[in-house]
Scaffold this motif. Structure first.
Motif, short mmCIF file in Angstrom:
data_model
loop_
_atom_site.label_atom_id
_atom_site.label_comp_id
_atom_site.label_asym_id
_atom_site.label_seq_id
_atom_site.Cartn_x
_atom_site.Cartn_y
_atom_site.Cartn_z
N ARG A 168 0.83 -1.21 0.00
CA ARG A 168 0.00 0.00 0.00
C ARG A 168 0.87 1.26 0.00
NH1 ARG A 168 -3.36 -2.97 3.53
NH2 ARG A 168 -2.33 -2.07 5.37
N LEU A 169 1.91 1.24 0.82
CA LEU A 169 2.79 2.41 0.91
C LEU A 169 3.47 2.69 -0.42
CD1 LEU A 169 3.83 4.50 2.93
CD2 LEU A 169 5.62 2.89 3.59
N ALA A 170 3.97 1.67 -1.08
CA ALA A 170 4.63 1.85 -2.37
C ALA A 170 3.64 2.31 -3.44
CB ALA A 170 5.30 0.55 -2.81
N ALA A 171 2.42 1.78 -3.39
CA ALA A 171 1.42 2.17 -4.39
C ALA A 171 1.05 3.64 -4.25
CB ALA A 171 0.18 1.29 -4.25
N VAL A 172 0.86 4.12 -3.03
CA VAL A 172 0.51 5.53 -2.84
C VAL A 172 1.70 6.42 -3.17
CG1 VAL A 172 -0.25 7.24 -1.15
CG2 VAL A 172 -1.25 4.96 -1.14
N ALA A 173 2.91 5.99 -2.85
CA ALA A 173 4.10 6.78 -3.19
C ALA A 173 4.24 6.92 -4.70
CB ALA A 173 5.35 6.12 -2.61
N ALA A 174 3.79 5.92 -5.45
CA ALA A 174 3.89 5.96 -6.91
C ALA A 174 2.76 6.74 -7.56
CB ALA A 174 3.91 4.54 -7.46
N ASP A 175 1.73 7.08 -6.81
CA ASP A 175 0.55 7.76 -7.35
C ASP A 175 0.84 9.26 -7.50
OD1 ASP A 175 -1.90 8.73 -8.06
OD2 ASP A 175 -3.01 7.76 -6.43
N GLY A 176 0.99 9.69 -8.73
CA GLY A 176 1.28 11.10 -8.98
C GLY A 176 0.16 12.03 -8.59
N ALA A 177 -1.05 11.52 -8.44
CA ALA A 177 -2.18 12.36 -8.04
C ALA A 177 -2.15 12.70 -6.55
CB ALA A 177 -3.50 11.68 -8.38
N VAL A 178 -1.35 11.96 -5.79
CA VAL A 178 -1.24 12.23 -4.36
C VAL A 178 -0.21 13.34 -4.15
CG1 VAL A 178 -0.56 11.28 -2.12
CG2 VAL A 178 -1.88 9.88 -3.72
N PRO A 179 -0.60 14.46 -3.55
CA PRO A 179 0.38 15.54 -3.35
C PRO A 179 1.44 15.13 -2.33
CG PRO A 179 -1.70 16.06 -2.25
CD PRO A 179 -1.94 14.81 -3.04
N ALA A 180 2.69 15.17 -2.75
CA ALA A 180 3.79 14.80 -1.86
C ALA A 180 5.08 15.29 -2.47
CB ALA A 180 3.84 13.29 -1.64
N SER A 181 6.03 15.65 -1.61
CA SER A 181 7.34 16.08 -2.09
C SER A 181 8.17 14.85 -2.48
CB SER A 181 8.07 16.85 -0.99
OG SER A 181 8.39 15.98 0.09
N HIS A 182 9.24 15.10 -3.23
CA HIS A 182 10.14 14.01 -3.58
C HIS A 182 10.79 13.41 -2.34
CE1 HIS A 182 9.82 14.34 -7.90
NE2 HIS A 182 10.03 15.65 -7.85
N ARG A 183 11.08 14.25 -1.35
CA ARG A 183 11.68 13.73 -0.12
C ARG A 183 10.73 12.77 0.59
NH1 ARG A 183 13.80 18.24 3.74
NH2 ARG A 183 14.62 16.39 4.77
N LEU A 184 9.45 13.14 0.63
CA LEU A 184 8.48 12.27 1.29
C LEU A 184 8.32 10.97 0.52
CD1 LEU A 184 6.42 11.79 3.50
CD2 LEU A 184 4.73 13.05 2.14
N ARG A 185 8.25 11.04 -0.79
CA ARG A 185 8.13 9.81 -1.59
C ARG A 185 9.36 8.93 -1.40
NH1 ARG A 185 3.66 10.53 -5.01
NH2 ARG A 185 3.19 12.72 -5.45
N ALA A 186 10.55 9.54 -1.35
CA ALA A 186 11.76 8.75 -1.13
C ALA A 186 11.70 8.02 0.20
CB ALA A 186 12.98 9.66 -1.19
N THR A 187 11.25 8.71 1.26
CA THR A 187 11.14 8.08 2.57
C THR A 187 10.12 6.95 2.55
OG1 THR A 187 11.73 10.19 3.61
CG2 THR A 187 10.69 8.53 5.01
N ALA A 188 9.00 7.18 1.87
CA ALA A 188 7.95 6.15 1.80
C ALA A 188 8.45 4.91 1.05
CB ALA A 188 6.71 6.72 1.13
N TYR A 189 9.11 5.11 -0.08
CA TYR A 189 9.64 3.97 -0.83
C TYR A 189 10.69 3.21 -0.01
CZ TYR A 189 7.62 4.59 -5.52
OH TYR A 189 6.78 4.63 -6.62
N ALA A 190 11.56 3.95 0.69
CA ALA A 190 12.58 3.29 1.49
C ALA A 190 11.95 2.47 2.61
CB ALA A 190 13.54 4.32 2.06
N ARG A 191 10.92 3.02 3.26
CA ARG A 191 10.24 2.27 4.31
C ARG A 191 9.54 1.05 3.73
NH1 ARG A 191 10.35 0.10 9.07
NH2 ARG A 191 8.34 0.00 10.14
N ALA A 192 8.91 1.20 2.56
CA ALA A 192 8.27 0.06 1.92
C ALA A 192 9.30 -1.02 1.61
CB ALA A 192 7.56 0.50 0.65
#
Length: 937
Positions: free
Chosen positions: A354-378
């Protein structure tokens, strides 16, 4: 209180030049007057080391160390303390050191603060206090002069690491240690201490987490805590909320709601307690005073309580629609590894998906830093090796886009530890290659990017083409023409060789990007092969597509293509739009590149002040993003901009810094630009022999010739310097190549510069017409600076042929153009030529000696010695005074005359003496006429 006079030995201090300068000022002043100074910084930054350095450095009297004693027979008062200090300073000045004064008990702190405020200059007591800034400054110390310690700069932290490890740390380990320490010296040492030699050298995996609770507590000086259970929970929730990388402060309302879930309390609202001293409330935002303390609070909390804090935050965030941050906190609430909650193992995989899927969703507002942290945690929660490598790679991609290559490299290393398909390994090599292209040896970047292209070819041909073009960029930066041509070789049939026709937006972003990459590749190769007629169409298509683009990457390609074609207006437009797009998307890694293209476009247009503005911002952003290669290019632009001004020291500083990186990382393009800047500064200051020697290495045929795409830009400077130095044949040797370059039309100034070069080498009967033709071409191309240079050379030529009226007009035009361009050093040349014609420009002439007349005789003597090139020490020896006296008078001279450098002073003194000679000669002629007629002068 207790007192002692011994000074413990301290190790080498890295950095801290500003702080040591402030301490040195206090120590130097003590023989005549004293005073207090407060040294403040968060735990681990080296307050004690600096205090010990000051104690060792003081030689004018005794050093007294104060500390809170276990027992005192009488209450400590400010009066008692002052009497003690003044008595100690009776025979000689005294330095009093009080380390960690914030830890003293309240009465002792009060006495110390009052004594510090009541010290008189005549007391000759220097009171040096240190306090930790992880809490509010005590009121007793709030009004004292303060010197702050900040985290070490990356280069200083790296030097410290090399010292404590004797340079034994493997490069990847070194990167991770520096990233985890965040510039805190004590934490860096603590991290090194917990590693085995095998781990330090990269032979065994590093412990995870690298900065564990014990290392953080050691650096922080213990485990931070609050006065009550509520305060401790508040600290923990703020620390947990700060785990997401979107800022150092968090929303107070979020913390309030999470606290209510974490610790339900009866009654209408939370308990009214004072805010813990470790926190600051600014508006509706809460933050820790010390990042180290925040990390320590989080790491040292009991695992079950830490998971509960994250669970409470997840509930609030998900209820408020913040999907990605909510899922991230939810994943932390499950723990993972040794911190996993009982029975949570089965949920980890689903949460990771779920975390990786939301991090990959461009429609979800998020910074690159936040996406990087989410992918790393996933990735951490993923059991499958291939999927884990893919998620670590995605985290590295976003970390790089966020401008944090130091975070991307460890993520790439983690991805490499797991078997993965070729496409995933290709993406990782693409990220690695782009990282090295911006901050590493470009030869290594070239190989990584070629490997990425081959790994991506089968499954992701568009990405493979992007990797290949980036590999060509690396070869271009290195000045390796054969490698660049080989990388740009035609693609095999069926591999993006014929992208679908039609506008980019009709085919989607991926197809549009593929078309841009394809056309840029074809156009670059044709240009490098000398098939100039075949380069214009594909590069022009890249420029045209940029006019409707909104994404930063294709816009950067459009700007680059426009520069290759010489369309500086299109390059400026695409660069400005790329800059805006990168900022809007939070792509901090692309901001320095956009500013680089903007700076080059302004430079090519002859707008040096604008180029300097873009390059100054570009340098700052490149250094923040860890892009030393990009920073070297910005320094080269700054050196070129400064080379037309009266700032030789600025030119030298930027040239040295650019060449330092360029030589270590193989940046031939940046090196050529920097060397050109140094030579142009020589030429502007009237040193044609030095300029010709420098430029000859860049432009004359041979193995040492400058970058293949840059050296032609320096040809006009070389021809001018070579002619002035009498090297006419060398000047003629480069004109054929420059004529081809001018015919291509990629440089709007080249045609006018070519005519100027021919005029410099032409016999007298042809030079006049060639200079006029050059000026006409300048009128078509625009650009004040280059036109002024041609007018200056034409004016000099006319003056030598005794055509003063025409010369005066050309030289006046040149002076106006230089002044409008900010080209101070060249404007001085124009003024000198006008003065030789007897037409002193406005603001010079008789006013100059009058300005020198405002100096005292001693100041005038010093000014004349300095103008002749003497150092301050040489002046002191010549006048039998101290160097300090020379320093003092020279500062007064600069202030009275309004000059900023020794060069300006030398020029002003020379002008004054020349004007006096002219005035003296006129007076002699007048006296001679009177003597012949018998009249009185």
């Amino acid at each position: 209180m207790t007192a002692e006079t011994t000074v413990p030995t301290a190790g080498r201090i890295h950095g801290r030049s500003a702080q040591r300068k402030a301490l040195r000022a206090l120590l130097d002043a003590l023989p005549s007057h004293g005073g207090p100074l407060l040294l403040a910084g968060e735990p681990g930054l080296g307050r004690t080391a600096l205090l010990q350095w000051a104690a060792r450095s003081f030689r004018a009297g005794p050093v007294l160390h104060l500390g809170p004693g276990p027992d005192v027979s009488a209450p400590v008062t400010a009066e008692r303390l002052l009497d003690t200090l003044r008595t100690a300073a009776t025979a000689a000045p005294v330095l009093v050191c009080a380390d960690d004064a914030h830890l003293w008990d309240a009465p002792a702190r009060t006495a110390l603060g009052r004594a510090a405020r009541r010290l008189r200059a005549a007391d000759r007591v220097g009171l040096l206090l240190t306090v930790a800034s992880d809490r509010a400054v005590d009121p007793e110390f709030a009004r004292l002069p303060v010197v702050h310690l900040d985290p070490l700069a990356p280069s200083r932290a790296a030097a410290l690491l090399d010292d404590v490890t004797d340079g034994a740390a493997a490069p990847a380990v070194r990167e991770q240690l520096l990233a985890e320490a965040e510039g805190n010296p004590a934490l860096l040492v603590a991290l090194v201490r917990r590693l085995s030699p095998a781990e330090l050298r990269g032979h065994r995996p590093l412990p995870h987490p690298l900065a564990d609770a014990s290392a953080l507590a050691e650096a922080a000086g213990g485990v931070p805590s609050g006065p009550s259970a509520h305060a401790r929970d508040l600290l923990l929730v703020v620390a947990a909320a700060g785990q997401t990388p979107d800022g150092t402060d968090v929303d107070a309302g979020l913390v309030h709601d999470a606290l209510r879930r974490l610790r339900p309390a009866p009654g209408p609202g939370p308990r009214a307690e004072p805010l813990p001293g470790q926190l600051v409330l600014a508006g509706d935002r809460l933050r820790f005073r010390s990042p180290l303390v925040r990390r320590t609070v989080h790491a040292t909390a009991a695992p079950e309580r830490r998971r509960a804090a994250h669970r409470a935050l997840a509930d609030v965030l998900e209820g408020g629609g913040h999907r990605l941050t909510g899922l991230l906190h939810r994943s932390w609430s499950l723990g993972g590894g040794p911190d996993a909650a009982p029975g949570a193992t089965d949920r980890l995989s689903a949460d990771a998906d779920r975390l990786a899927a939301v991090a990959a969703d461009g429609a979800v507002p998020a910074s690159h830093r936040l996406r990087a942290t989410a992918y790393a945690r996933a990735a951490e929660l993923t059991a499958d090796g291939a999927r884990r490598a893919e998620r670590y790679t995605a985290a590295a991609e976003h970390a790089l886009l966020a401008g944090h290559p130091e975070r991307a490299r460890p993520l790439l290393a983690a991805a490499r530890d797991h078997a993965a398909p070729a496409a995933v390994r290709g993406r990782a090599e693409l990220v690695r290659g782009v990282t090295e292209l911006r901050d590493g040896p470009v030869g290594d970047a070239h190989q990584s990017l070629l490997l990425a292209a081959s790994l991506l070819a089968a499954d992701a041909p568009a990405d493979a083409a992007t990797a290949a073009l980036a590999a060509a960029d690396a070869a271009w930066a290195a000045g390796d023409l054969p490698a660049c041509l080989a990388t740009l070789a035609p693609e095999p049939p069926g591999r993006a060789e014929n992208p679908a026709p039609g506008p980019a937006d009709a085919r989607g972003p991926a197809a549009g990007t593929a078309a841009v990459v394809h056309d840029h590749r074809v156009g670059m190769r044709a240009l490098l092969e000398g098939r100039l007629d075949r380069a214009g169409t594909p590069l022009g298509q890249v420029v045209e597509r940029g006019r409707t683009e909104e994404r930063p990457e294709p816009l950067l390609r459009s700007a680059a293509a426009a520069l290759l074609l010489g369309d500086v207006d299109a390059a400026r437009s695409a660069g400005a739009r790329a800059l805006a797009a990168a900022r809007q998307l939070g792509s901090d890694a692309l901001v320095p590149q956009a500013l680089e293209y903007l700076a080059y476009a302004e430079l090519r247009a002859g707008r040096h002040p604008q180029a300097r503005t873009h390059a100054e911002e570009g340098l700052r952003t490149a250094l923040r993003a860890g892009q030393r290669n990009t920073a070297a290019h910005h320094r080269a632009v700054l050196a070129l901009a400064a080379s037309i001004e009266e700032e030789p020291d600025v030119v030298a500083r930027h040239v040295t810094a650019a060449l330092d990186t360029a030589r270590r990382h193989g940046l031939a393009q940046a090196a050529t630009l920097a060397q050109w800047a140094a030579a142009r500064a020589d030429l502007g200051r009237g040193r044609p022999f030095d300029a010709a020697d420098r430029l000859g290495l860049l432009v004359l045929p041979g193995p040492g010739r400058g970058h293949f795409a840059v050296w032609r830009l320096a040809v006009p400077c070389f021809v001018e310097a070579a002619v002035l130095a009498g090297r006419h044949e060398d000047a003629r040797a480069v004109l054929a190549d420059f004529a081809d370059w001018a015919a291509f039309g990629a440089d709007p100034q080249a045609a006018a510069q070519l005519a100027r070069c021919h005029a410099l080498l032409a016999p007298a009967e042809h030079a006049d017409d060639l200079y006029r033709r050059a000026l006409d071409r300048h009128d078509e191309a625009g650009g004040d600076f280059e036109r002024a240079r041609t007018a200056l050379l034409y004016g000099k030529w006319l003056r030598r042929r005794r055509r003063p009226r025409e010369a005066r007009g050309r030289l006046g035009t040149a002076l106006a153009g230089f002044e409008r361009s900010g080209a101070g050093v060249w404007a001085a040349q124009a003024r000198d030529e006008l003065r030789a014609l007897g037409a002193a420009p406005q603001g010079t002439g008789a006013a100059v000696p009058n300005r020198l007349g405002s100096l005292t005789p001693q100041q005038l003597r010093i000014a004349r010695h300095v103008a002749e090139g003497a150092t301050n020490r040489e002046v002191a020896l010549a006048l039998a005074v101290s160097t300090r006296t020379v320093d003092y008078h020279l500062r007064k001279v600069f202030a009275v005359l309004g000059v900023r450098s020794r060069l300006e002073l030398a020029r002003l003194v020379g002008q004054a003496e020349q004007a006096q000679e002219v005035q003296g000669a006129g007076e002699a002629r007048r006296v001679g006429r009177h003597e012949k007629t018998g009249a009185q002068p």
